[in-house]
Design a protein around this motif. Structure first.
Motif, mmCIF file in Angstrom:
data_model
loop_
_atom_site.group_PDB
_atom_site.id
_atom_site.type_symbol
_atom_site.label_atom_id
_atom_site.label_comp_id
_atom_site.label_asym_id
_atom_site.label_seq_id
_atom_site.Cartn_x
_atom_site.Cartn_y
_atom_site.Cartn_z
ATOM 1 N N GLU A 96 0.832 -1.208 0.000
ATOM 2 C CA GLU A 96 0.000 0.000 0.000
ATOM 3 C C GLU A 96 0.865 1.255 0.000
ATOM 4 O OE1 GLU A 96 -3.432 2.131 2.772
ATOM 5 O OE2 GLU A 96 -2.919 0.014 3.069
ATOM 6 N N ARG A 97 1.904 1.243 0.832
ATOM 7 C CA ARG A 97 2.801 2.404 0.893
ATOM 8 C C ARG A 97 3.967 2.285 -0.089
ATOM 9 N NH1 ARG A 97 1.686 1.695 6.544
ATOM 10 N NH2 ARG A 97 0.652 3.524 7.435
ATOM 11 N N ARG A 98 4.101 1.114 -0.688
ATOM 12 C CA ARG A 98 5.220 0.817 -1.600
ATOM 13 C C ARG A 98 6.559 1.045 -0.896
ATOM 14 N NH1 ARG A 98 4.570 3.093 -7.568
ATOM 15 N NH2 ARG A 98 4.576 5.093 -6.481
ATOM 16 N N THR A 99 6.711 0.379 0.241
ATOM 17 C CA THR A 99 7.945 0.474 1.018
ATOM 18 C C THR A 99 8.396 -0.914 1.463
ATOM 19 O OG1 THR A 99 6.762 0.781 3.111
ATOM 20 C CG2 THR A 99 7.407 2.781 1.907
ATOM 21 N N LEU A 100 9.654 -0.989 1.826
ATOM 22 C CA LEU A 100 10.228 -2.184 2.438
ATOM 23 C C LEU A 100 10.666 -1.839 3.849
ATOM 24 C CD1 LEU A 100 12.599 -3.468 -0.403
ATOM 25 C CD2 LEU A 100 10.390 -4.434 0.236
ATOM 26 N N ARG A 101 10.436 -2.758 4.789
ATOM 27 C CA ARG A 101 10.979 -2.603 6.131
ATOM 28 C C ARG A 101 12.329 -3.318 6.154
ATOM 29 N NH1 ARG A 101 7.071 -4.834 10.231
ATOM 30 N NH2 ARG A 101 7.838 -6.821 9.417
ATOM 31 N N VAL A 102 13.381 -2.544 6.392
ATOM 32 C CA VAL A 102 14.741 -3.055 6.259
ATOM 33 C C VAL A 102 15.452 -2.977 7.599
ATOM 34 C CG1 VAL A 102 16.968 -2.710 5.114
ATOM 35 C CG2 VAL A 102 14.845 -2.352 3.844
ATOM 36 N N LEU A 103 16.123 -4.065 7.969
ATOM 37 C CA LEU A 103 16.939 -4.089 9.177
ATOM 38 C C LEU A 103 18.383 -3.862 8.764
ATOM 39 C CD1 LEU A 103 16.581 -4.517 12.237
ATOM 40 C CD2 LEU A 103 17.262 -6.901 11.874
ATOM 41 N N GLY A 104 18.920 -2.684 9.106
ATOM 42 C CA GLY A 104 20.252 -2.304 8.660
ATOM 43 C C GLY A 104 21.327 -2.592 9.678
ATOM 44 N N LYS A 105 22.459 -1.951 9.510
ATOM 45 C CA LYS A 105 23.595 -2.148 10.407
ATOM 46 C C LYS A 105 23.220 -1.725 11.830
ATOM 47 C CE LYS A 105 27.515 -1.783 7.240
ATOM 48 N NZ LYS A 105 28.766 -1.040 6.917
ATOM 49 N N GLY A 106 23.765 -2.479 12.792
ATOM 50 C CA GLY A 106 23.489 -2.160 14.179
ATOM 51 C C GLY A 106 22.058 -2.422 14.597
ATOM 52 N N GLY A 107 21.325 -3.222 13.796
ATOM 53 C CA GLY A 107 19.946 -3.539 14.129
ATOM 54 C C GLY A 107 18.987 -2.390 13.957
ATOM 55 N N LYS A 108 19.394 -1.354 13.203
ATOM 56 C CA LYS A 108 18.530 -0.188 13.004
ATOM 57 C C LYS A 108 17.549 -0.459 11.867
ATOM 58 C CE LYS A 108 21.933 3.150 14.691
ATOM 59 N NZ LYS A 108 22.770 4.328 14.351
ATOM 60 N N GLU A 109 16.281 -0.215 12.154
ATOM 61 C CA GLU A 109 15.229 -0.461 11.173
ATOM 62 C C GLU A 109 14.872 0.824 10.435
ATOM 63 O OE1 GLU A 109 10.636 -1.462 11.752
ATOM 64 O OE2 GLU A 109 11.923 -3.133 12.384
ATOM 65 N N ARG A 110 14.610 0.697 9.141
ATOM 66 C CA ARG A 110 14.184 1.862 8.364
ATOM 67 C C ARG A 110 13.190 1.417 7.300
ATOM 68 N NH1 ARG A 110 18.999 0.336 5.914
ATOM 69 N NH2 ARG A 110 19.137 0.536 3.646
ATOM 70 N N ALA A 111 12.380 2.352 6.842
ATOM 71 C CA ALA A 111 11.445 2.107 5.748
ATOM 72 C C ALA A 111 12.059 2.670 4.470
ATOM 73 C CB ALA A 111 10.109 2.761 6.030
ATOM 74 N N VAL A 112 12.083 1.852 3.437
ATOM 75 C CA VAL A 112 12.705 2.241 2.171
ATOM 76 C C VAL A 112 11.654 2.230 1.068
ATOM 77 C CG1 VAL A 112 14.426 1.611 0.436
ATOM 78 C CG2 VAL A 112 14.934 1.288 2.857
#
Length: 315
Positions: free
Chosen positions: A181-197
């Motif tokens: 719906e939002r056309r995003t991915l939930r990504v777990l990056g370095k250091g366990g930091k989560e971001r929406a891409v």
């Protein structure tokens, strides 16, 4: 000198080094959120440092700045690059902080280590046409694109390029990390930091094709919720993902030796070329520091200079 050499300490001194390294690994994983790749690298560096202590006859609780510098000097003399030394220093700082925290060192000498200035080379970048043509050429190859491996390869490249992801981030994606719906991915990056891409329609279409006709052919008892699967049905590994990228780009005839990081570099550069601001690109890439993102402005400026010299009548 230890018969195991400077990179192979044993536990002969009775100072609990095996347990110490195990505790260090647990802290890197659980408290600091380091990736398995980083944990392996840091443990190797810690073993190398302990091996140096063996070689000079120093116990762990006497580790100080002079011994750290002596270890680094030996590595430098053996031909270690600036980048390798910088990583070893980061590992040493994490290790001495752990030793201090465990009461093995009265003071922590790690923060006193100076990090060598790294000569940052400009990342390799595909042109926008190269990136588009490579993906289109593979998608138009009916035989290659219709197999489970081919469908995964297309989706992997589309997501890496469309989302600017690190290869480990891509391999860590689960099925419910996609928000259509939002056309995003939930990504777990370095250091366990989560971001929406944000992710584009071509990437979402490629993922849908993979989910409909590729993933079901490979799914097995160990698949879990992993979005991308390898040949045996488990979560796709970073090595296989890199191979997917190399094979697709090589078959397309452009950027023949480019890998996942080239797609990430290309995505960031193309965003900047299209008018995105640096802080937005920083958030998109998941960089902790704007300094890491700054290199992409150099790529854009270098390309602008080339165009200027080729096109401007007064260049």
């Amino acid at each position: 000198m230890s018969p195991h050499g400077p990179d192979g300490p044993d536990d002969r001194q009775g100072d609990g080094r095996d347990a110490l390294l195990d505790d260090f690994a647990r802290r890197l994983r659980s408290e600091l959120g380091r990736s398995e790749h980083t944990v392996r690298a840091y443990l190797g560096d810690a073993r190398s440092l302990l091996g140096h202590l063996d070689a000079v006859g120093a116990p762990v609780d006497r580790l100080d700045l002079g011994l750290l510098r002596g270890w680094l000097s030996r590595l430098s003399g053996a031909g270690a690059s600036r980048a390798t030394l910088a990583r070893r220093i980061a590992a040493a700082r994490a290790f001495t902080a752990h030793l201090h925290r465990m009461g093995r060192l009265d003071t922590d000498p790690g923060p006193l280590l100076a990090t060598p200035v790294r000569r940052r080379s400009l990342p390799r970048v595909l042109s926008e046409d190269q990136a588009a043509d490579a993906i289109t050429a593979h998608a138009e190859d009916a035989e290659a694109a219709s197999t489970p491996d081919g469908l995964r390869r297309t989706a992997v490249v589309e997501v890496l390029y469309g989302g600017g992801l690190r290869v480990a981030e891509l391999c860590g994606l689960d099925l419910d990390d996609i928000d259509r719906e939002r056309r995003t991915l939930r990504v777990l990056g370095k250091g366990g930091k989560e971001r929406a891409v944000p992710i584009g329609e071509p990437a979402l279409d490629a993922v849908d094709a993979w989910l409909q006709a590729g993933r079901p052919a490979l799914v097995g008892p160990h698949s879990g919720r992993a979005l991308f699967l390898g040949a045996r049905g488990g979560r796709l590994g970073t090595r296989s993902a890199r191979r997917d990228v190399h094979e697709l780009l090589r078959a397309a005839g452009d950027g023949s030796d480019a890998g996942p990081h080239a797609l990430r570099h290309s995505a960031a550069t193309h965003l900047l070329n299209g008018g995105a601001d640096l802080r937005s690109v920083q958030e998109y890439l998941g960089h902790a520091s704007l300094d890491s993102t700054q290199v992409y402005t150099h790529v854009s400026i270098e390309r602008l200079t080339e165009v200027y010299r080729r096109s401007h009548p007064r260049a």
